[in-house]
Design a protein around this motif. Structure first.
Motif: not given
Length: 624
Positions: A71, A45, A54, A14, A5, A24-26, A12
């Motif tokens: 995101f 993050w 995103f 997903v 990104k 999407i979870r970083p 991440c």
């Protein structure tokens, strides 16, 4: 999976629903110690305030008919349940995300993890899930990788579902399956009931932090029916350390074998605990393969047919028969020992031949129990040729220490045998099945000995019991009627002591002084401070001298942080001053101080005086 990104790469989780990416979870807290170096590849993050849009890569966007996706850090609010991700390492951080997300009403946590196997580690993992849901309520769904990562680690699965501190579903910890699913039926009302009954939970929720969310108009829960059966709490299934030692490396070896393209393993057997343990592990691997095939695992069956070169529709149905196809063992011994290169010392031939014969027979029995293709090889001619060459070049005749030789001569003669065995093993491995890995590299001698006793009974390899009871020896020096070589004598320390030193140095990061202090507490009832100090200095002297060898060890299975193999786990330097001048001097000062204290206490006790407790004192220890 990794996502780029802007200019950063994030690790991440997903979250998908019906062929759409919902979020999407970083990962916010990265594993960057022990076996992991996530900061080498990823950025953590740090923006917790809001979710961002995103832009998906064009090929993914076209396939999903979806242009952007939320995101960042947040949770998903469905029509009937709130769900959030807590990624791997975040659960074990000092302030895990679930602690604040429960105050926002999140009921279900999804943890997609990559947690490696380590002896006695599963309990730590499960206690974290139980603790996360016990006082706060909620459901924890934990999924973990299972299998070899192409390196030293084995990921041991054990996916599970935890409800309000109770495990209601638990997957296998060691399995040859590529995919395993764990299912449970749970009641969301139980979470609301628990949280509503705790006053402090209500008060803390009233001043909860801001966390962004995504609303999804979709119901995940089923309506109440009489046919629905809720999952009941289970008794957690743990393997004993002995089972972990065999099942973990056994599954790791199978993954290594089927993915490497090799056709089997070759193992030099010496008759000692280490090589015998490896043989037992490979034997167990064969048992696991045959068992998986009998249970209908078609992937294991296909791999076994390919690796074992089975033909005409045949497949392994017997572990010994399968071992015969993929496992070669070899004993490389000496029938005679040369005192002088041109003459055989006849007086020493018979005792050594007897000893060698006993070992050879013992190993033939072990190979028969496992089913390996066994070779018995004499290396006398190669040793004799090398010594003769040395004498031709130098005119010197090195002798063993028992025959009057120096320490350097003794070590050189032992190394000749060790190196010849290594070269011969690699030659055989290149012409027969090949491998260069170590399944027991980080397992302590004490755990291995307990495993051998267990394997003798539970794996059906009864000869291991006799091997376990024999004193450890490298068998590189000639046997005499009044002398036999023992590992612990050569090392100057017992294996039990070495395990203690290794744990203090590796796990607790002790230097000489802090190790001395720890061992004074641990061994103070049986050793004087001076004796403890000498042992610590002896260990660190040879630790320093041999440290560089640890950087080129054969890649080994990571079973616990005790491991001496440091290419991945321990990044400390390998060059140390073996004299440790400041640290050793400090130990001597502490020994002098402690000895003085002991003398003073002894003198006070022998003086006949005794402390008097002051009448009416609130402290019963005053004066004592």
């Amino acid at each position: 999976m990794p996502f780029i990104k802007g200019s950063e790469r994030y690790n991440c989780q997903v979250l998908c629903l019906d062929r759409k990416i919902v979020m999407i979870r970083p990962k916010m807290w990265l594993a960057n110690d022990g076996n992991y170096r996530e900061l080498r590849w990823f950025t953590a993050w740090k923006q917790k305030g809001s979710l961002e849009d995103f832009l998906l890569p064009s090929d993914i966007s076209e396939a999903l008919l979806q242009t952007t996706v939320p995101f960042g850090y947040g949770y998903i609010q469905f029509l009937d349940v709130a769900i959030a991700a807590e990624v791997c390492e975040e659960l074990f951080s000092p302030m895990p995300p679930h602690a604040e997300l429960v105050l926002k009403g999140v009921e279900v946590f999804l943890n997609a993890s990559g947690s490696h196997h380590q002896l006695r580690k599963l309990d730590l993992r499960l206690r974290a899930f139980i603790g996360a849901t016990n006082t706060r309520g909620g459901f924890y769904m934990y999924s973990n990788q299972q299998g070899c990562d192409g390196s030293r680690l084995y990921y041991d699965g054990c996916s599970c579902i935890v409800v309000k501190g109770n495990v209601v579903a638990q997957g296998s910890q060691f399995s040859l399956k590529d995919v395993e699913m764990v299912v449970a039926q749970v009641d969301l009302d139980a979470v609301a009931s628990l949280r509503g009954s705790i006053s402090s939970f209500q008060e803390q929720a009233s001043c909860k932090p801001k966390v962004s969310s995504i609303e999804v108009p979709y119901r995940l829960c089923e309506s109440f029916t009489l046919q629905m059966l809720l999952s009941s709490p289970l008794e957690i299934q743990y393997h004993s350390p002995e089972e972990e030692i065999v099942f973990g490396p056994g599954c790791w070896l199978w993954d290594y074998l089927r993915r490497s393209g090799a056709s089997g393993f070759l193992l030099p057997l010496s008759g000692g605990a280490d090589s015998s343990s490896v043989a037992a592990i490979v034997g167990c691997m064969c048992q696991l393969v045959v068992k998986a095939i009998s249970e209908g695992d078609e992937q294991v069956k296909a791999d076994a047919i390919r690796i074992g070169h089975c033909t005409d529709g045949q497949f392994p149905t017997d572990s010994k028969e399968f071992a015969k196809r993929i496992f070669y063992t070899v004993f490389m011994g000496l029938k005679i020992v040369l005192r002088q290169f041109s003459l055989v010392a006849v007086a020493y031939v018979q005792p050594l031949q007897c000893a060698r014969s006993e070992i050879a027979i013992k190993l033939m029995v072990l190979a028969e129990e496992i089913g390996s293709w066994h070779l018995d090889v004499s290396i006398d001619g190669v040793v004799s040729a090398l010594l003769s060459l040395f004498q031709t070049l130098t005119g010197k005749q090195p002798r063993y220490k028992v025959d009057g030789g120096s320490n350097i001569e003794n070590l050189g003669l032992q190394n000749i045998q060790a190196r010849i065995r290594m070269v011969l093993a690699f030659m055989l491995a290149s012409l027969l099945p090949s491998a260069d890995i170590n399944p027991i590299g980080s397992i302590s001698k004490q755990d291995l000995r307990r495993f051998l006793k267990w394997a003798a009974v539970h794996l059906g390899f009864s000869s291991l019991e006799e091997i376990e009871s024999a004193p450890p020896t490298a068998e590189l020096e000639p046997i005499r009627s009044n002398y036999s070589q023992l590992d612990e004598v050569d090392m100057g320390m017992a294996y039990e002591e070495l395990s203690v030193y290794g744990r203090l140095r590796r796990i607790f990061c002790c230097g000489p002084v802090s190790m001395f202090k720890n061992l004074c507490y641990k061994w103070g009832t049986k050793l004087t401070p001076g004796e403890v100090g000498e042992k610590v200095k002896y260990f660190f002297k040879y630790y320093s001298i041999n440290r560089h060898k640890m950087t080129v060890l054969t890649p080994s299975y990571h079973a616990e942080s005790y491991s001496p193999e440091d290419n991945r786990f321990d990044l400390r330097q390998f060059l140390y001053n073996a004299r440790w001048p400041y640290q050793f001097r400090k130990i001597d000062e502490l020994v002098t101080q402690l000895d003085g204290d002991r003398v003073a206490i002894a003198n006070e006790a022998s003086g006949g005086g005794m402390g008097v407790v002051a009448a009416g004192s609130d402290n019963p220890n005053v004066g004592l």
